[in-house]
Design a protein around this motif. Structure first.
Motif, short mmCIF file in Angstrom:
data_model
loop_
_atom_site.label_atom_id
_atom_site.label_comp_id
_atom_site.label_asym_id
_atom_site.label_seq_id
_atom_site.Cartn_x
_atom_site.Cartn_y
_atom_site.Cartn_z
N LEU A 16 34.86 -56.08 14.96
CA LEU A 16 34.34 -55.90 16.31
C LEU A 16 35.44 -56.12 17.34
O LEU A 16 35.60 -55.33 18.28
CB LEU A 16 33.18 -56.86 16.57
CG LEU A 16 32.70 -56.94 18.02
CD1 LEU A 16 32.08 -55.62 18.45
CD2 LEU A 16 31.74 -58.09 18.19
N LEU A 19 37.82 -53.13 17.32
CA LEU A 19 37.22 -51.93 17.92
C LEU A 19 37.09 -52.08 19.43
O LEU A 19 37.52 -51.21 20.20
CB LEU A 19 35.87 -51.66 17.29
CG LEU A 19 35.10 -50.43 17.74
CD1 LEU A 19 35.92 -49.17 17.52
CD2 LEU A 19 33.78 -50.35 17.00
N LEU A 20 36.52 -53.17 19.88
CA LEU A 20 36.32 -53.38 21.31
C LEU A 20 37.65 -53.62 22.03
O LEU A 20 37.88 -53.11 23.12
CB LEU A 20 35.36 -54.54 21.54
CG LEU A 20 34.79 -54.69 22.95
CD1 LEU A 20 34.07 -53.42 23.38
CD2 LEU A 20 33.85 -55.88 23.00
N MET A 41 41.21 -49.22 16.79
CA MET A 41 39.84 -48.74 16.89
C MET A 41 39.39 -48.13 15.56
O MET A 41 38.26 -48.35 15.12
CB MET A 41 39.71 -47.72 18.02
CG MET A 41 39.93 -48.31 19.39
SD MET A 41 40.15 -47.09 20.68
CE MET A 41 38.47 -46.55 20.90
N ALA A 45 36.45 -49.88 13.35
CA ALA A 45 35.20 -49.17 13.02
C ALA A 45 34.95 -49.21 11.51
O ALA A 45 33.83 -49.46 11.07
CB ALA A 45 35.28 -47.72 13.51
N GLN A 48 33.99 -52.77 10.45
CA GLN A 48 32.60 -53.05 10.82
C GLN A 48 31.64 -52.38 9.83
O GLN A 48 30.67 -52.99 9.41
CB GLN A 48 32.33 -52.50 12.22
CG GLN A 48 32.93 -53.33 13.32
CD GLN A 48 31.88 -54.18 13.94
OE1 GLN A 48 31.10 -53.71 14.75
NE2 GLN A 48 31.84 -55.44 13.57
N LEU A 79 26.83 -47.29 14.73
CA LEU A 79 28.17 -47.45 14.18
C LEU A 79 28.67 -46.17 13.52
O LEU A 79 29.86 -45.85 13.60
CB LEU A 79 28.22 -48.61 13.18
CG LEU A 79 29.61 -48.94 12.63
CD1 LEU A 79 30.59 -49.24 13.75
CD2 LEU A 79 29.53 -50.09 11.67
N ILE A 82 29.91 -44.05 16.34
CA ILE A 82 31.21 -44.57 16.78
C ILE A 82 32.31 -44.15 15.81
O ILE A 82 33.37 -43.65 16.21
CB ILE A 82 31.18 -46.11 16.89
CG1 ILE A 82 30.26 -46.56 18.01
CG2 ILE A 82 32.58 -46.68 17.11
CD1 ILE A 82 29.95 -48.05 18.01
N THR A 107 29.78 -49.47 21.29
CA THR A 107 30.21 -50.73 20.69
C THR A 107 29.52 -51.90 21.38
O THR A 107 29.00 -52.81 20.73
CB THR A 107 31.74 -50.89 20.77
OG1 THR A 107 32.35 -49.78 20.11
CG2 THR A 107 32.20 -52.19 20.14
N ASN A 110 25.90 -52.08 20.42
CA ASN A 110 25.69 -52.70 19.11
C ASN A 110 25.73 -54.23 19.20
O ASN A 110 24.98 -54.91 18.51
CB ASN A 110 26.71 -52.18 18.10
CG ASN A 110 26.08 -51.39 16.99
OD1 ASN A 110 24.87 -51.24 16.92
ND2 ASN A 110 26.89 -50.88 16.11
#
Length: 118
Positions: A16, A19-20, A41, A45, A48, A79, A82, A107, A110
Protein backbone atom coordinates in the motif's frame (compact mmCIF):
# COMPACT_ATOMS: atom_id res chain seq x y z
CA UNK A 1 -0.71 -19.20 11.58
CA UNK A 2 -1.01 -15.97 13.52
CA UNK A 3 2.64 -15.11 12.82
CA UNK A 4 2.14 -15.76 9.09
CA UNK A 5 -0.98 -13.58 9.07
CA UNK A 6 0.93 -10.74 10.75
CA UNK A 7 3.83 -10.99 8.30
CA UNK A 8 1.43 -10.95 5.35
CA UNK A 9 -0.42 -7.98 6.83
CA UNK A 10 2.83 -6.04 7.20
CA UNK A 11 3.78 -6.85 3.61
CA UNK A 12 0.29 -5.79 2.51
CA UNK A 13 0.88 -2.41 4.18
CA UNK A 14 4.27 -2.14 2.48
CA UNK A 15 2.54 -2.70 -0.87
CA UNK A 16 0.00 0.00 0.00
CA UNK A 17 2.77 2.42 0.93
CA UNK A 18 4.58 1.69 -2.33
CA UNK A 19 1.46 2.14 -4.47
CA UNK A 20 0.19 5.27 -2.73
CA UNK A 21 3.69 6.73 -2.31
CA UNK A 22 4.39 6.19 -6.01
CA UNK A 23 1.25 8.16 -6.81
CA UNK A 24 2.00 10.95 -4.32
CA UNK A 25 5.49 11.61 -5.71
CA UNK A 26 3.83 12.11 -9.10
CA UNK A 27 1.48 14.93 -7.98
CA UNK A 28 3.65 17.77 -9.29
CA UNK A 29 4.40 16.05 -12.63
CA UNK A 30 0.70 15.11 -12.97
CA UNK A 31 -0.27 18.77 -12.67
CA UNK A 32 2.36 19.64 -15.29
CA UNK A 33 0.97 16.91 -17.56
CA UNK A 34 4.11 14.76 -17.45
CA UNK A 35 3.26 12.07 -14.94
CA UNK A 36 4.43 8.49 -15.33
CA UNK A 37 3.81 5.13 -13.72
CA UNK A 38 6.81 4.64 -11.46
CA UNK A 39 8.16 1.18 -10.70
CA UNK A 40 7.04 1.51 -7.06
CA UNK A 41 3.42 1.66 -8.21
CA UNK A 42 3.80 -1.53 -10.25
CA UNK A 43 5.46 -3.44 -7.43
CA UNK A 44 3.03 -2.04 -4.86
CA UNK A 45 -0.02 -3.13 -6.87
CA UNK A 46 1.35 -6.65 -7.31
CA UNK A 47 2.38 -6.88 -3.65
CA UNK A 48 -1.10 -5.79 -2.58
CA UNK A 49 -2.71 -8.35 -4.88
CA UNK A 50 -0.57 -11.31 -3.81
CA UNK A 51 -0.52 -10.56 -0.08
CA UNK A 52 -4.25 -9.78 -0.03
CA UNK A 53 -5.11 -13.13 -1.59
CA UNK A 54 -2.73 -14.95 0.75
CA UNK A 55 -4.17 -13.11 3.77
CA UNK A 56 -7.68 -14.24 2.94
CA UNK A 57 -6.46 -17.80 2.45
CA UNK A 58 -4.52 -17.89 5.72
CA UNK A 59 -7.39 -16.38 7.70
CA UNK A 60 -9.88 -18.84 6.20
CA UNK A 61 -7.59 -21.84 6.76
CA UNK A 62 -6.69 -21.02 10.33
CA UNK A 63 -10.01 -19.63 11.52
CA UNK A 64 -8.16 -16.50 12.62
CA UNK A 65 -11.16 -14.26 12.16
CA UNK A 66 -14.29 -13.51 10.21
CA UNK A 67 -13.98 -12.62 6.52
CA UNK A 68 -16.68 -10.46 4.93
CA UNK A 69 -16.61 -11.88 1.40
CA UNK A 70 -18.54 -8.95 -0.07
CA UNK A 71 -16.00 -6.48 1.29
CA UNK A 72 -13.07 -8.59 0.09
CA UNK A 73 -14.70 -9.01 -3.34
CA UNK A 74 -15.13 -5.26 -3.76
CA UNK A 75 -11.58 -4.57 -2.58
CA UNK A 76 -10.29 -7.22 -5.01
CA UNK A 77 -12.24 -5.71 -7.90
CA UNK A 78 -10.88 -2.23 -7.15
CA UNK A 79 -7.33 -3.59 -6.88
CA UNK A 80 -7.67 -5.45 -10.18
CA UNK A 81 -8.70 -2.19 -11.87
CA UNK A 82 -5.69 -0.43 -10.29
CA UNK A 83 -3.34 -3.23 -11.37
CA UNK A 84 -4.65 -3.21 -14.94
CA UNK A 85 -4.26 0.59 -15.15
CA UNK A 86 -0.70 0.32 -13.85
CA UNK A 87 0.32 -2.57 -16.12
CA UNK A 88 -1.23 -1.10 -19.29
CA UNK A 89 0.39 2.31 -18.76
CA UNK A 90 3.72 1.48 -17.12
CA UNK A 91 5.81 1.45 -20.32
CA UNK A 92 4.50 4.80 -21.59
CA UNK A 93 6.85 7.79 -21.21
CA UNK A 94 3.95 9.99 -20.03
CA UNK A 95 0.51 9.00 -18.85
CA UNK A 96 -2.75 10.91 -18.88
CA UNK A 97 -3.34 12.72 -15.63
CA UNK A 98 -6.80 11.14 -15.54
CA UNK A 99 -5.23 7.66 -15.32
CA UNK A 100 -2.90 8.69 -12.50
CA UNK A 101 -5.69 10.41 -10.56
CA UNK A 102 -7.83 7.29 -11.02
CA UNK A 103 -5.04 5.12 -9.59
CA UNK A 104 -4.64 7.44 -6.60
CA UNK A 105 -8.38 7.73 -5.97
CA UNK A 106 -8.99 4.00 -6.26
CA UNK A 107 -6.07 3.26 -3.93
CA UNK A 108 -7.47 5.71 -1.39
CA UNK A 109 -10.95 4.20 -1.85
CA UNK A 110 -9.56 0.75 -1.03
CA UNK A 111 -8.06 2.13 2.18
CA UNK A 112 -11.39 3.72 3.11
CA UNK A 113 -13.24 0.45 2.43
CA UNK A 114 -10.74 -1.50 4.53
CA UNK A 115 -10.97 0.86 7.49
CA UNK A 116 -14.61 1.96 7.56
CA UNK A 117 -16.49 -1.13 6.34
CA UNK A 118 -17.38 -3.11 9.46
Amino acid sequence: MDLLRNILLILHFVGLASLLGGFLVQIKPIIAGKGTIVTAMFHGALTQLVTGLLLVGVIEMGSLGYIDNTKIGIKLLVLIVITVLVIVNRKKPTVSSLVLWAIGALTFANVVIAVLWK
